[in-house]
Design a protein around this motif. Sequence first.
Motif, PDB file in Angstrom:
ATOM      1  N   LYS A  67     -15.161  17.775  76.991  1.00  0.00           N
ATOM      2  CA  LYS A  67     -16.378  18.087  77.607  1.00  0.00           C
ATOM      3  C   LYS A  67     -16.884  19.260  77.504  1.00  0.00           C
ATOM      4  O   LYS A  67     -17.950  19.702  77.930  1.00  0.00           O
ATOM      5  CB  LYS A  67     -16.666  17.207  78.740  1.00  0.00           C
ATOM      6  CG  LYS A  67     -16.738  15.473  78.504  1.00  0.00           C
ATOM      7  CD  LYS A  67     -16.810  14.572  79.921  1.00  0.00           C
ATOM      8  CE  LYS A  67     -16.497  13.271  79.706  1.00  0.00           C
ATOM      9  NZ  LYS A  67     -16.978  12.501  80.700  1.00  0.00           N
ATOM     10  N   GLY A  68     -15.827  20.161  77.595  1.00  0.00           N
ATOM     11  CA  GLY A  68     -16.085  21.605  77.933  1.00  0.00           C
ATOM     12  C   GLY A  68     -16.692  22.313  76.620  1.00  0.00           C
ATOM     13  O   GLY A  68     -17.036  21.431  75.775  1.00  0.00           O
ATOM     14  N   TRP A  69     -16.411  23.591  76.465  1.00  0.00           N
ATOM     15  CA  TRP A  69     -16.918  24.257  75.068  1.00  0.00           C
ATOM     16  C   TRP A  69     -15.619  24.756  74.704  1.00  0.00           C
ATOM     17  O   TRP A  69     -14.846  25.737  75.165  1.00  0.00           O
ATOM     18  CB  TRP A  69     -17.698  25.378  75.830  1.00  0.00           C
ATOM     19  CG  TRP A  69     -18.303  26.286  74.680  1.00  0.00           C
ATOM     20  CD1 TRP A  69     -18.720  25.658  73.502  1.00  0.00           C
ATOM     21  CD2 TRP A  69     -18.569  27.763  74.704  1.00  0.00           C
ATOM     22  NE1 TRP A  69     -19.408  26.570  72.720  1.00  0.00           N
ATOM     23  CE2 TRP A  69     -19.199  28.167  73.562  1.00  0.00           C
ATOM     24  CE3 TRP A  69     -18.321  28.582  75.687  1.00  0.00           C
ATOM     25  CZ2 TRP A  69     -19.544  29.291  73.193  1.00  0.00           C
ATOM     26  CZ3 TRP A  69     -18.878  29.995  75.421  1.00  0.00           C
ATOM     27  CH2 TRP A  69     -19.322  30.415  74.167  1.00  0.00           C
ATOM     28  N   TYR A  83      -3.881  27.577  68.272  1.00  0.00           N
ATOM     29  CA  TYR A  83      -4.313  28.254  69.575  1.00  0.00           C
ATOM     30  C   TYR A  83      -5.969  28.315  69.634  1.00  0.00           C
ATOM     31  O   TYR A  83      -6.569  28.569  68.712  1.00  0.00           O
ATOM     32  CB  TYR A  83      -4.094  29.893  69.637  1.00  0.00           C
ATOM     33  CG  TYR A  83      -2.448  29.836  69.274  1.00  0.00           C
ATOM     34  CD1 TYR A  83      -1.766  29.977  70.690  1.00  0.00           C
ATOM     35  CD2 TYR A  83      -2.179  30.386  68.147  1.00  0.00           C
ATOM     36  CE1 TYR A  83      -0.285  29.971  70.286  1.00  0.00           C
ATOM     37  CE2 TYR A  83      -0.709  30.362  67.955  1.00  0.00           C
ATOM     38  CZ  TYR A  83       0.337  30.198  69.137  1.00  0.00           C
ATOM     39  OH  TYR A  83       1.643  30.404  69.102  1.00  0.00           O
ATOM     40  N   PHE A  84      -6.423  27.774  70.840  1.00  0.00           N
ATOM     41  CA  PHE A  84      -7.900  27.597  71.090  1.00  0.00           C
ATOM     42  C   PHE A  84      -8.372  28.029  72.389  1.00  0.00           C
ATOM     43  O   PHE A  84      -7.619  28.144  73.457  1.00  0.00           O
ATOM     44  CB  PHE A  84      -8.293  26.237  70.685  1.00  0.00           C
ATOM     45  CG  PHE A  84      -7.885  25.179  71.668  1.00  0.00           C
ATOM     46  CD1 PHE A  84      -8.569  24.801  72.552  1.00  0.00           C
ATOM     47  CD2 PHE A  84      -6.516  24.695  71.616  1.00  0.00           C
ATOM     48  CE1 PHE A  84      -8.170  23.702  73.682  1.00  0.00           C
ATOM     49  CE2 PHE A  84      -5.953  23.647  72.458  1.00  0.00           C
ATOM     50  CZ  PHE A  84      -6.834  23.342  73.495  1.00  0.00           C
ATOM     51  N   VAL A  85      -9.643  28.436  72.532  1.00  0.00           N
ATOM     52  CA  VAL A  85     -10.222  28.906  73.689  1.00  0.00           C
ATOM     53  C   VAL A  85     -10.902  27.487  74.151  1.00  0.00           C
ATOM     54  O   VAL A  85     -11.681  26.997  73.508  1.00  0.00           O
ATOM     55  CB  VAL A  85     -11.245  29.860  73.402  1.00  0.00           C
ATOM     56  CG1 VAL A  85     -11.904  30.459  74.458  1.00  0.00           C
ATOM     57  CG2 VAL A  85     -10.420  31.233  72.646  1.00  0.00           C
ATOM     58  N   SER A  86     -10.924  27.386  75.474  1.00  0.00           N
ATOM     59  CA  SER A  86     -11.814  26.471  76.130  1.00  0.00           C
ATOM     60  C   SER A  86     -12.346  26.708  77.560  1.00  0.00           C
ATOM     61  O   SER A  86     -11.596  27.415  78.163  1.00  0.00           O
ATOM     62  CB  SER A  86     -11.033  25.069  76.314  1.00  0.00           C
ATOM     63  OG  SER A  86     -11.753  23.968  77.169  1.00  0.00           O
ATOM     64  N   ASN A  87     -13.336  26.290  78.050  1.00  0.00           N
ATOM     65  CA  ASN A  87     -14.016  26.257  79.398  1.00  0.00           C
ATOM     66  C   ASN A  87     -13.633  25.267  80.359  1.00  0.00           C
ATOM     67  O   ASN A  87     -14.356  24.970  81.204  1.00  0.00           O
ATOM     68  CB  ASN A  87     -15.028  27.001  79.409  1.00  0.00           C
ATOM     69  CG  ASN A  87     -16.138  26.111  79.213  1.00  0.00           C
ATOM     70  OD1 ASN A  87     -16.113  24.995  78.574  1.00  0.00           O
ATOM     71  ND2 ASN A  87     -17.661  26.444  79.374  1.00  0.00           N
ATOM     72  N   ARG A  88     -12.757  24.335  79.594  1.00  0.00           N
ATOM     73  CA  ARG A  88     -12.725  23.007  80.470  1.00  0.00           C
ATOM     74  C   ARG A  88     -12.208  23.279  81.895  1.00  0.00           C
ATOM     75  O   ARG A  88     -11.635  24.373  82.269  1.00  0.00           O
ATOM     76  CB  ARG A  88     -11.624  21.956  79.553  1.00  0.00           C
ATOM     77  CG  ARG A  88     -10.218  22.561  79.719  1.00  0.00           C
ATOM     78  CD  ARG A  88      -9.415  21.673  78.799  1.00  0.00           C
ATOM     79  NE  ARG A  88      -9.761  22.151  77.392  1.00  0.00           N
ATOM     80  CZ  ARG A  88      -9.398  21.092  76.470  1.00  0.00           C
ATOM     81  NH1 ARG A  88      -8.538  20.062  76.870  1.00  0.00           N
ATOM     82  NH2 ARG A  88      -9.626  21.338  75.140  1.00  0.00           N
ATOM     83  N   ALA A  89     -12.451  22.221  82.679  1.00  0.00           N
ATOM     84  CA  ALA A  89     -11.975  22.300  84.011  1.00  0.00           C
ATOM     85  C   ALA A  89     -10.368  22.391  84.150  1.00  0.00           C
ATOM     86  O   ALA A  89      -9.545  22.037  83.506  1.00  0.00           O
ATOM     87  CB  ALA A  89     -12.412  20.871  84.838  1.00  0.00           C
ATOM     88  N   GLY A  90     -10.227  23.594  85.070  1.00  0.00           N
ATOM     89  CA  GLY A  90      -8.719  23.806  85.419  1.00  0.00           C
ATOM     90  C   GLY A  90      -8.420  25.106  84.459  1.00  0.00           C
ATOM     91  O   GLY A  90      -7.072  25.257  84.471  1.00  0.00           O
TER      92      GLY A  90
END
Length: 93
Positions: A67-69, A83-90
Amino acid sequence: ASSISDSINTEDHDASISMSADGSQLIIYRFTKDNILATGSGDLYYSTLKGEWWSSPVKLGDEVNSKGWEPSAALSPDGKVIYFVSNRAGTLG
């Protein structure tokens, strides 16, 4: 510049963000109208080169998309690790 495929380049916001070392796999970031309600959201997809044509993009699973970006990703040279970037919780973003 020209569209490589109508299924890769849509009317929504699409970005080709990574290609495998052998040039046969493409990772795409896509922000669609479905993502508008989700703050800062977008999903990662992949497409495979079949001869001279790219397959329709397939959304990467829940292990990657959340649900993040998730705006960016890269494949390892052997194609076995993403390898990926995410702003998900935690996470730190």
